[in-house]
Enzyme design. Structure first.
Site, PDB file in Angstrom:
ATOM      1  N   ASP A  67       0.815  -1.210   0.000  1.00 29.31           N
ATOM      2  CA  ASP A  67       0.000   0.000   0.000  1.00 29.31           C
ATOM      3  C   ASP A  67       0.852   1.266   0.000  1.00 29.31           C
ATOM      4  O   ASP A  67       2.060   1.219   0.236  1.00 29.31           O
ATOM      5  CB  ASP A  67      -0.962  -0.002   1.210  1.00 29.31           C
ATOM      6  CG  ASP A  67      -0.322  -0.548   2.488  1.00 29.31           C
ATOM      7  OD1 ASP A  67       0.916  -0.514   2.577  1.00 29.31           O
ATOM      8  OD2 ASP A  67      -1.046  -0.998   3.373  1.00 29.31           O
ATOM      9  N   ASP A 136      -7.565  -2.537  13.709  1.00 33.09           N
ATOM     10  CA  ASP A 136      -8.950  -2.837  13.317  1.00 33.09           C
ATOM     11  C   ASP A 136      -9.043  -4.121  12.481  1.00 33.09           C
ATOM     12  O   ASP A 136     -10.069  -4.397  11.885  1.00 33.09           O
ATOM     13  CB  ASP A 136      -9.569  -1.652  12.548  1.00 33.09           C
ATOM     14  CG  ASP A 136      -8.844  -1.359  11.236  1.00 33.09           C
ATOM     15  OD1 ASP A 136      -7.901  -2.104  10.865  1.00 33.09           O
ATOM     16  OD2 ASP A 136      -9.219  -0.384  10.554  1.00 33.09           O
ATOM     17  N   HIS A 138      -7.179  -4.940   9.826  1.00 35.46           N
ATOM     18  CA  HIS A 138      -6.871  -4.844   8.389  1.00 35.46           C
ATOM     19  C   HIS A 138      -5.567  -5.560   8.024  1.00 35.46           C
ATOM     20  O   HIS A 138      -4.661  -5.688   8.835  1.00 35.46           O
ATOM     21  CB  HIS A 138      -6.846  -3.386   7.911  1.00 35.46           C
ATOM     22  CG  HIS A 138      -5.701  -2.547   8.416  1.00 35.46           C
ATOM     23  ND1 HIS A 138      -5.832  -1.191   8.679  1.00 35.46           N
ATOM     24  CD2 HIS A 138      -4.405  -2.836   8.674  1.00 35.46           C
ATOM     25  CE1 HIS A 138      -4.673  -0.699   9.083  1.00 35.46           C
ATOM     26  NE2 HIS A 138      -3.779  -1.670   9.085  1.00 35.46           N
ATOM     27  N   GLU A 143      -9.653  -2.102   5.129  1.00 33.43           N
ATOM     28  CA  GLU A 143     -10.353  -1.767   6.357  1.00 33.43           C
ATOM     29  C   GLU A 143     -11.617  -2.619   6.492  1.00 33.43           C
ATOM     30  O   GLU A 143     -12.052  -3.265   5.530  1.00 33.43           O
ATOM     31  CB  GLU A 143     -10.710  -0.265   6.336  1.00 33.43           C
ATOM     32  CG  GLU A 143      -9.497   0.646   6.191  1.00 33.43           C
ATOM     33  CD  GLU A 143      -8.586   0.677   7.424  1.00 33.43           C
ATOM     34  OE1 GLU A 143      -8.369  -0.364   8.066  1.00 33.43           O
ATOM     35  OE2 GLU A 143      -8.074   1.764   7.747  1.00 33.43           O
TER      36      GLU A 143
HETATM   37  C1  F6R Z   1       1.526  -1.556   6.090  1.00 34.52           C
HETATM   38  C2  F6R Z   1       0.246  -2.264   6.160  1.00 34.52           C
HETATM   39  C3  F6R Z   1      -0.541  -2.365   7.434  1.00 34.52           C
HETATM   40  C4  F6R Z   1       0.299  -2.644   8.670  1.00 34.52           C
HETATM   41  C5  F6R Z   1      -0.573  -2.646   9.919  1.00 34.52           C
HETATM   42  C6  F6R Z   1       0.224  -2.820  11.189  1.00 34.52           C
HETATM   43  O1  F6R Z   1       2.058  -1.612   4.784  1.00 34.52           O
HETATM   44  O2  F6R Z   1      -0.163  -2.722   5.167  1.00 34.52           O
HETATM   45  O3  F6R Z   1      -1.503  -3.367   7.270  1.00 34.52           O
HETATM   46  O4  F6R Z   1       0.956  -3.879   8.534  1.00 34.52           O
HETATM   47  O5  F6R Z   1      -1.293  -1.450   9.992  1.00 34.52           O
HETATM   48  O6  F6R Z   1       1.016  -1.686  11.408  1.00 34.52           O
HETATM   49  P1  F6R Z   1       2.026  -1.636  12.641  1.00 34.52           P
HETATM   50  O7  F6R Z   1       3.041  -2.691  12.414  1.00 34.52           O
HETATM   51  O8  F6R Z   1       2.633  -0.259  12.585  1.00 34.52           O
HETATM   52  O9  F6R Z   1       1.218  -1.878  13.869  1.00 34.52           O
END
Ligand code: F6R
Length: 265
Positions: A67, A136, A138, A143
């Protein structure tokens, strides 16, 4: 799906880095799916270390990130392009042209999403997809209520995600871009192997929902239960709310695939 529980964050990240390095040595032209976020930082530090100390070779592989934020340029210190360049790409021998992220500054975002999907297909699909989980539930920025068959597209971020990512934007959720381009759940499920890393107490409840709860668009990580080759590597803190904890430990102790990693237990 397998859930592997290791004593702490360092060991969990170490196992992920070792699995990736093993796949890369076996298949130098590996197509890697990359994730950003705080959970992944130790993995990229370890990969840089493996490159510097053992010559782990990235020269033939290619990467596709999950992303990118919409509306901030690649040079912005909080862009995922910047994160990847700083933490990994600039420190190993991967040609920049082999590294791909969606362009969140594209004038035609829908066309950019189609281009990204086509580029993944053109590369032969993703061999190994790294994943983290959002507070959440994802994966990528899929989301809650994202279609479990979705492809790369624009997505509005939830307040929970804005809150989760605020520390990277000076602590204020209002500074986090509201929208992102993300691979879809369907795109992620098409990869040949998925490896999700989850660490810390704050992820314990959502991890239990994702891996032991019902498959639901409310927790898009739960779609990984449908993937034929998905492994979830967690630390003890993240494992706190799992029901099948003894079974998960048994798998790591007994399945031949994990025999070479028993010193991490
Ligand atoms: C990042 C992504 C997100 C993160 C997730 C966890 O490229 O796709 O799905 O893996 O938000 O983020 P952290 O590791 O910062 O808690």
């Amino acid at each position: 799906m397998e859930v592997i529980i290791l004593p702490n964050q360092q060991k969990a990240a170490y196992l992920v880095a070792q699995i990736l390095a093993k796949e890369l040595r076996a298949q130098p032209q590996l197509v890697l799916g990359m994730a950003t976020g705080r959970t992944m930082e130790p993995v990229y530090h370890l990969l840089v270390d493996l490159h510097q100390k053992t010559g782990l070779d990235f020269s033939q592989c290619s990467t596709f990130n999950l992303d990118e934020y919409i509306g901030i340029p690649a040079e912005h210190p909080c862009s995922y392009r910047h994160y990847m360049d700083e933490l990994l790409f600039n420190q190993v021998n991967i040609p920049k042209a082999h590294t791909h992220l969606p362009n969140g500054m594209a004038t035609d975002l829908a066309a950019e999403c189609r281009r990204y999907e086509a580029a993944i297909t053109g590369a032969g699909g993703i061999d190994l997809q790294l994943l983290g989980i959002g507070s959440d539930g994802h994966i990528g920025f899929n989301e809650p209520l994202s279609s479990l068959r979705s492809r790369t597209r624009e997505k509005a971020l939830t307040p929970a995600t804005l809150e989760q990512n605020a520390p990277m934007f000076g602590g204020d959720p209002a500074n986090v871009p509201r929208r992102a381009i993300t691979m879809g759940v369907g795109t992620i499920l098409d990869s040949r192997r998925c490896l999700m890393l989850v660490t810390g107490k704050s992820k314990a409840s959502i991890l239990a929902k994702a891996v032991e709860g019902p498959i639901s668009a409310m927790v898009t990580a739960s779609a990984l239960q449908l993937h034929p080759h998905c492994q979830v590597i967690v630390d003890e803190d993240a494992a706190l709310e799992l029901q099948e904890i003894e079974y998960h430990r048994w798998v790591f102790a007994n399945e031949p695939e994990w025999a070479e990693f028993q010193d991490l237990a």
